[in-house]
Write a protein that holds these residues in place. Structure first.
Motif, PDB file in Angstrom:
ATOM      1  N   ALA A 194      38.883  29.515  38.132  1.00  0.00           N
ATOM      2  CA  ALA A 194      39.420  30.877  38.084  1.00  0.00           C
ATOM      3  C   ALA A 194      38.360  31.843  37.568  1.00  0.00           C
ATOM      4  CB  ALA A 194      40.650  30.925  37.182  1.00  0.00           C
ATOM      5  N   CYS A 195      38.238  32.977  38.244  1.00  0.00           N
ATOM      6  CA  CYS A 195      37.260  34.004  37.844  1.00  0.00           C
ATOM      7  C   CYS A 195      37.663  34.566  36.480  1.00  0.00           C
ATOM      8  CB  CYS A 195      37.214  35.109  38.896  1.00  0.00           C
ATOM      9  SG  CYS A 195      36.157  36.512  38.444  1.00  0.00           S
ATOM     10  N   LYS A 196      36.729  34.560  35.542  1.00  0.00           N
ATOM     11  CA  LYS A 196      37.033  35.042  34.200  1.00  0.00           C
ATOM     12  C   LYS A 196      37.208  36.555  34.161  1.00  0.00           C
ATOM     13  CE  LYS A 196      34.688  31.228  31.846  1.00  0.00           C
ATOM     14  NZ  LYS A 196      33.623  30.848  30.880  1.00  0.00           N
TER      15      LYS A 196
ATOM     16  N   GLY B  34      48.486  33.610  49.883  1.00  0.00           N
ATOM     17  CA  GLY B  34      49.806  34.179  49.665  1.00  0.00           C
ATOM     18  C   GLY B  34      49.769  35.543  49.014  1.00  0.00           C
ATOM     19  N   LEU B  35      48.573  36.048  48.708  1.00  0.00           N
ATOM     20  CA  LEU B  35      48.416  37.331  48.032  1.00  0.00           C
ATOM     21  C   LEU B  35      47.420  38.209  48.786  1.00  0.00           C
ATOM     22  CD1 LEU B  35      48.126  36.093  44.331  1.00  0.00           C
ATOM     23  CD2 LEU B  35      50.147  37.082  45.410  1.00  0.00           C
ATOM     24  N   ILE B  36      47.653  39.501  48.726  1.00  0.00           N
ATOM     25  CA  ILE B  36      46.737  40.481  49.312  1.00  0.00           C
ATOM     26  C   ILE B  36      46.163  41.320  48.173  1.00  0.00           C
ATOM     27  CG2 ILE B  36      46.525  42.505  50.789  1.00  0.00           C
ATOM     28  CD1 ILE B  36      46.935  40.112  52.446  1.00  0.00           C
ATOM     29  N   VAL B  37      44.837  41.420  48.132  1.00  0.00           N
ATOM     30  CA  VAL B  37      44.167  42.204  47.095  1.00  0.00           C
ATOM     31  C   VAL B  37      43.659  43.498  47.721  1.00  0.00           C
ATOM     32  CG1 VAL B  37      42.285  42.269  45.440  1.00  0.00           C
ATOM     33  CG2 VAL B  37      43.521  40.127  45.842  1.00  0.00           C
ATOM     34  N   ASP B  38      44.206  44.635  47.279  1.00  0.00           N
ATOM     35  CA  ASP B  38      43.794  45.934  47.821  1.00  0.00           C
ATOM     36  C   ASP B  38      42.533  46.465  47.138  1.00  0.00           C
ATOM     37  OD1 ASP B  38      45.986  46.142  49.642  1.00  0.00           O
ATOM     38  OD2 ASP B  38      47.282  46.620  47.940  1.00  0.00           O
ATOM     39  N   ASP B  39      42.384  46.177  45.843  1.00  0.00           N
ATOM     40  CA  ASP B  39      41.218  46.637  45.092  1.00  0.00           C
ATOM     41  C   ASP B  39      40.557  45.403  44.474  1.00  0.00           C
ATOM     42  OD1 ASP B  39      39.341  48.188  43.911  1.00  0.00           O
ATOM     43  OD2 ASP B  39      40.708  49.253  42.555  1.00  0.00           O
ATOM     44  N   PRO B  40      39.625  44.759  45.193  1.00  0.00           N
ATOM     45  CA  PRO B  40      39.095  43.461  44.760  1.00  0.00           C
ATOM     46  C   PRO B  40      38.227  43.518  43.511  1.00  0.00           C
ATOM     47  CG  PRO B  40      37.912  44.217  46.690  1.00  0.00           C
ATOM     48  CD  PRO B  40      39.042  45.173  46.490  1.00  0.00           C
ATOM     49  N   CYS B  41      38.191  42.408  42.823  1.00  0.00           N
ATOM     50  CA  CYS B  41      37.350  42.243  41.644  1.00  0.00           C
ATOM     51  C   CYS B  41      35.881  42.288  42.075  1.00  0.00           C
ATOM     52  CB  CYS B  41      37.673  40.903  40.969  1.00  0.00           C
ATOM     53  SG  CYS B  41      36.513  40.392  39.689  1.00  0.00           S
ATOM     54  N   GLU B  42      35.050  42.944  41.279  1.00  0.00           N
ATOM     55  CA  GLU B  42      33.644  43.105  41.626  1.00  0.00           C
ATOM     56  C   GLU B  42      32.848  41.817  41.452  1.00  0.00           C
ATOM     57  OE1 GLU B  42      32.245  46.272  39.228  1.00  0.00           O
ATOM     58  OE2 GLU B  42      33.369  47.833  40.279  1.00  0.00           O
ATOM     59  N   VAL B  43      33.386  40.868  40.685  1.00  0.00           N
ATOM     60  CA  VAL B  43      32.671  39.620  40.429  1.00  0.00           C
ATOM     61  C   VAL B  43      32.945  38.583  41.518  1.00  0.00           C
ATOM     62  CG1 VAL B  43      32.351  37.690  38.818  1.00  0.00           C
ATOM     63  CG2 VAL B  43      32.679  40.020  37.947  1.00  0.00           C
ATOM     64  N   CYS B  44      34.234  38.352  41.804  1.00  0.00           N
ATOM     65  CA  CYS B  44      34.604  37.322  42.789  1.00  0.00           C
ATOM     66  C   CYS B  44      34.923  37.913  44.153  1.00  0.00           C
ATOM     67  CB  CYS B  44      35.791  36.503  42.290  1.00  0.00           C
ATOM     68  SG  CYS B  44      37.330  37.450  42.125  1.00  0.00           S
ATOM     69  N   HIS B  45      34.859  39.254  44.276  1.00  0.00           N
ATOM     70  CA  HIS B  45      35.105  39.949  45.543  1.00  0.00           C
ATOM     71  C   HIS B  45      36.495  39.651  46.121  1.00  0.00           C
ATOM     72  CE1 HIS B  45      30.868  40.953  45.400  1.00  0.00           C
ATOM     73  NE2 HIS B  45      30.562  39.668  45.298  1.00  0.00           N
ATOM     74  N   GLY B  46      37.458  39.472  45.237  1.00  0.00           N
ATOM     75  CA  GLY B  46      38.844  39.319  45.656  1.00  0.00           C
ATOM     76  C   GLY B  46      39.312  37.902  45.870  1.00  0.00           C
ATOM     77  N   SER B  47      38.420  36.923  45.758  1.00  0.00           N
ATOM     78  CA  SER B  47      38.830  35.539  45.996  1.00  0.00           C
ATOM     79  C   SER B  47      39.568  34.939  44.811  1.00  0.00           C
ATOM     80  CB  SER B  47      37.605  34.677  46.308  1.00  0.00           C
ATOM     81  OG  SER B  47      36.766  34.556  45.170  1.00  0.00           O
TER      82      SER B  47
ATOM     83  N   SER C 113      40.755  36.937  35.651  1.00  0.00           N
ATOM     84  CA  SER C 113      41.714  35.883  35.281  1.00  0.00           C
ATOM     85  C   SER C 113      42.292  35.182  36.501  1.00  0.00           C
ATOM     86  CB  SER C 113      42.846  36.455  34.417  1.00  0.00           C
ATOM     87  OG  SER C 113      42.320  37.043  33.237  1.00  0.00           O
ATOM     88  N   GLY C 114      41.518  35.142  37.591  1.00  0.00           N
ATOM     89  CA  GLY C 114      41.935  34.409  38.778  1.00  0.00           C
ATOM     90  C   GLY C 114      42.820  35.175  39.730  1.00  0.00           C
ATOM     91  N   THR C 115      43.130  36.446  39.436  1.00  0.00           N
ATOM     92  CA  THR C 115      44.003  37.209  40.340  1.00  0.00           C
ATOM     93  C   THR C 115      43.255  37.725  41.559  1.00  0.00           C
ATOM     94  OG1 THR C 115      43.596  39.325  39.214  1.00  0.00           O
ATOM     95  CG2 THR C 115      45.388  37.942  38.369  1.00  0.00           C
ATOM     96  N   GLY C 116      41.940  37.926  41.413  1.00  0.00           N
ATOM     97  CA  GLY C 116      41.153  38.483  42.510  1.00  0.00           C
ATOM     98  C   GLY C 116      41.167  40.000  42.536  1.00  0.00           C
ATOM     99  N   ALA C 117      41.986  40.609  41.678  1.00  0.00           N
ATOM    100  CA  ALA C 117      42.122  42.064  41.673  1.00  0.00           C
ATOM    101  C   ALA C 117      41.287  42.680  40.545  1.00  0.00           C
ATOM    102  CB  ALA C 117      43.584  42.468  41.511  1.00  0.00           C
TER     103      ALA C 117
END
Length: 390
Positions: A169-171, A216-229, A174-178
């Motif tokens: 999980a991206c720190k 199962g999730l859509i990220v509209d504003d992705p995390c800059e570290v994991c790029h939404g994954s 917190s693994g949400t990708g957002a």
């Protein structure tokens, strides 16, 4: 189609099976009817095509244990007669089916309105948007690694440190990708399941949702570290126990030691391939160890006792009978590799008669006398006889 229509449909009757029919009976009836009413076999017949759709729909529900249970429970609820539309004939209370299916929201369309009510139940049965679903847990990936052990470590077992790189999980999010301060939304295509059903003939095949790539999730504003994954590369060092008796190139599975899962999903497994270095003295044959022990000619001819080294233990003494042939194998029980049940294999001792490179003095005189004494015996006589008879 409204929720009421679904409840009133008798899928058992459509397939021609009793309510207590087994999965095998449902499958057999479906295949028979599907062949009979398949559009390819009834070209230009709209009634057969409609019948085929009903058969496929019934099979989709009754062949799935969970959906069949939900369907049966919903039908049993309405079969009790406790629910009816509008007011009772004698002024009694009635219930709006829309309230039941839509949690008190707008009625008329199956699965419409807000969450709650039987719309959630039937949304689960027919894979429609009844109610809000949460994203499903996702199992972590399996991880492959390799380790090289000494011969002794492989036989006795050992604990080794392994540095692994895997997805976790991206720190940052917190693994949400957002991105921080935002949250992902449930994918409207698969309703958070991560899978969609694709029709092919009379069958429905499940495949990962392309819109959310199975998350199962859509990220509209992705995390800059994991790029939404929601995943990032993580390096960690862990102590791994290699069991005793492992063999060269053996693949060991360590359950739950792989990559972390998503949304509370179970971690994957760790697969470790073990490479074992050679030993200068001992070899391996299954659960048994092997060793070659040189003996002198007098020891082989006259017999006696010999001391044999063991792996990690004191030497053992073996009795060698007179006339022991070169290459004969003797056994020292319980001195081999450790088995899975904790017992040990044996040590297989192969005798090799050592011939001195040169002989002189009394030893030479004794050998010449021995040669004269055994001159009448030809050790190759049986060999020539066998060659002539062949």
């Amino acid at each position: 189609m409204s929720g009421k229509d679904y409840v009133e449909k008798d899928y058992y009757k459509v397939l021609g099976v009793p309510k207590d029919a087994s999965t095998a009976e449902i499958k057999k009836s479906y295949r028979k009817l599907a062949r009979e009413f398949h559009p390819d076999a009834n070209k230009g017949n709209p009634e057969a095509e409609e019948r085929f759709k009903e058969i496929s729909e019934a099979n989709d529900v009754l062949s799935d244990a969970k959906r069949r249970k939900e369907y049966d429970e919903a039908r049993a609820l309405f079969a009790n007669g406790g629910f009816r539309t509008g007011a009772g004939a004698n002024g009694g209370f009635g219930f709006d089916l829309g309230d039941l299916f839509n949690g008190g929201q707008q009625s008329g369309t199956f699965g419409g309105g807000g969450g709650g009510g039987l719309g959630d139940v039937f949304g689960g049965i027919f894979n429609r948007g009844g109610g809000t679903r949460t994203a499903q847990p996702r199992r972590g990936a399996d991880v492959e690694s390799e380790v090289t052990l000494s011969f002794v470590e492989a036989v006795e077992g050992t604990t080794v440190p392994l540095r692994m790189t895997s997805q976790a999980a991206c720190k940052a999010c917190s693994g949400t990708g957002a991105k921080a301060g935002t949250t992902p939304r449930v994918c409207p295509t698969c309703v958070g399941t991560g899978h969609v059903q694709r029709g092919q003939g009379g069958f429905a095949l499940s495949e990962p949702c392309r819109d959310c790539k199975g998350r199962g999730l859509i990220v509209d504003d992705p995390c800059e570290v994991c790029h939404g994954s929601g995943r990032a590369t993580s390096a960690r060092t862990m102590q791994v126990r290699i069991p005793a008796g492992v063999s060269n190139d053996q693949r060991i599975r360590l359950k739950g030691k792989g990559a972390q899962g998503e949304r509370g999903g179970n971690p994957g497994d760790l697969y470790v391939t073990v490479h074992v270095q050679d030993h200068p003295v001992f070899g391996r044959k299954g659960d048994n160890l092997t060793v070659t022990v040189p003996v002198s000619f007098p020891e082989a001819a006259l017999g006696g006792t010999i001391r044999v080294p063991t792996l990690g233990g004191p030497p053992v003494t073996l009795k060698m009978p007179p006339g022991t042939a070169n290459g004969r194998t003797m056994r020292a029980r319980g001195k081999g590799a450790v088995r899975k049940d904790g017992t040990r294999g044996d040590l297989l001792v192969t005798v090799e008669v050592a011939v001195p490179p040169s002989t002189e003095g009394e030893a030479l005189t004794a050998l010449e006398q021995y040669r004269e004494a055994t001159a009448a015996e030809d050790p190759r006589a049986a060999l020539f006889k066998a060659a002539e008879e062949a």
